[in-house]
Design an enzyme around this catalytic site. Structure first.
Site, PDB file in Angstrom:
ATOM      1  N   GLY A  51       1.158 -10.656   2.670  1.00 61.10           N
ATOM      2  CA  GLY A  51       1.792 -10.865   3.886  1.00 61.10           C
ATOM      3  C   GLY A  51       1.858  -9.599   4.588  1.00 61.10           C
ATOM      4  N   HIS A  52       0.726  -8.778   4.707  1.00 60.67           N
ATOM      5  CA  HIS A  52       0.889  -7.727   5.533  1.00 60.67           C
ATOM      6  C   HIS A  52      -0.418  -7.105   5.364  1.00 60.67           C
ATOM      7  CE1 HIS A  52       1.148  -6.476   1.106  1.00 60.67           C
ATOM      8  NE2 HIS A  52       0.315  -5.428   1.235  1.00 60.67           N
ATOM      9  N   GLY A  53      -0.791  -5.919   6.284  1.00 60.01           N
ATOM     10  CA  GLY A  53      -2.289  -5.125   6.293  1.00 60.01           C
ATOM     11  C   GLY A  53      -1.958  -3.730   6.240  1.00 60.01           C
ATOM     12  N   ARG A  98      -3.546  -9.573   4.223  1.00 58.53           N
ATOM     13  CA  ARG A  98      -3.837 -10.235   3.139  1.00 58.53           C
ATOM     14  C   ARG A  98      -2.685 -11.207   2.706  1.00 58.53           C
ATOM     15  NH1 ARG A  98      -4.366  -5.320   0.808  1.00 58.53           N
ATOM     16  NH2 ARG A  98      -5.227  -4.983   2.901  1.00 58.53           N
ATOM     17  N   TYR A 123       0.981  -2.685   8.284  1.00 61.91           N
ATOM     18  CA  TYR A 123       1.446  -3.580   9.401  1.00 61.91           C
ATOM     19  C   TYR A 123       2.325  -4.855   8.589  1.00 61.91           C
ATOM     20  CZ  TYR A 123      -2.016  -1.505  12.499  1.00 61.91           C
ATOM     21  OH  TYR A 123      -2.473  -0.345  13.157  1.00 61.91           O
TER      22      TYR A 123
END
Length: 138
Positions: A51-53, A98, A123
């Protein structure tokens, strides 16, 4: 970067009657020096990880046990892939959001990373990620 830059890498697997051996060497089997290694385990049924980049980080994800799905998103396109082999890793490039889900019972996700942990490289807000991805594509 785009989803097309993310790819599966086949890792050397040596099969033996005593059990298999899979080898991963930085700058040889993966296209970066390995600066950090961690793994996800004992994941509850239905849990979602990721749940982030990342702005710069590159990672190789390996299902060393069991299986799970990775949802990749470059701000324009989404793609779901399944990881289920300890000798096949998923290379995730920078600027890819992802999410990891659908973990099988007893699965273990090994992550090899190109950088040590740096909160400034993340992010964590999807809309902020998408805005940055679209700006980078101009």
């Amino acid at each position: 970067m785009a989803i097309a830059d993310c790819m599966f890498l086949e890792l050397p697997r040596f099969v033996d009657r005593r059990g298999d051996l899979v080898v991963v060497e930085g700058d040889s089997h993966v296209p970066f020096d390995i600066e950090r290694v961690y793994y996800l385990c004992d994941i509850p049924q239905g849990a979602v990880r990721g749940g982030h980049g990342h702005k710069q980080l590159r990672q190789l994800l390996i299902a060393v046990s069991g299986s799970f799905d990775a949802i990749l998103d470059d701000g324009f396109e989404r793609k779901r892939v399944t990881l289920s082999s300890p000798s096949r890793g998923l290379l995730i490039c920078p600027m890819i959001w992802r999410e990891l889900e659908n973990f099988s019972l007893g699965s273990v996700c090994l992550v090899l990373a190109s950088m040590k942990f740096d909160e400034n490289d993340y992010y964590r807000d999807y809309n902020e990620f998408c805005a940055a991805a679209r700006e980078a594509s101009l």
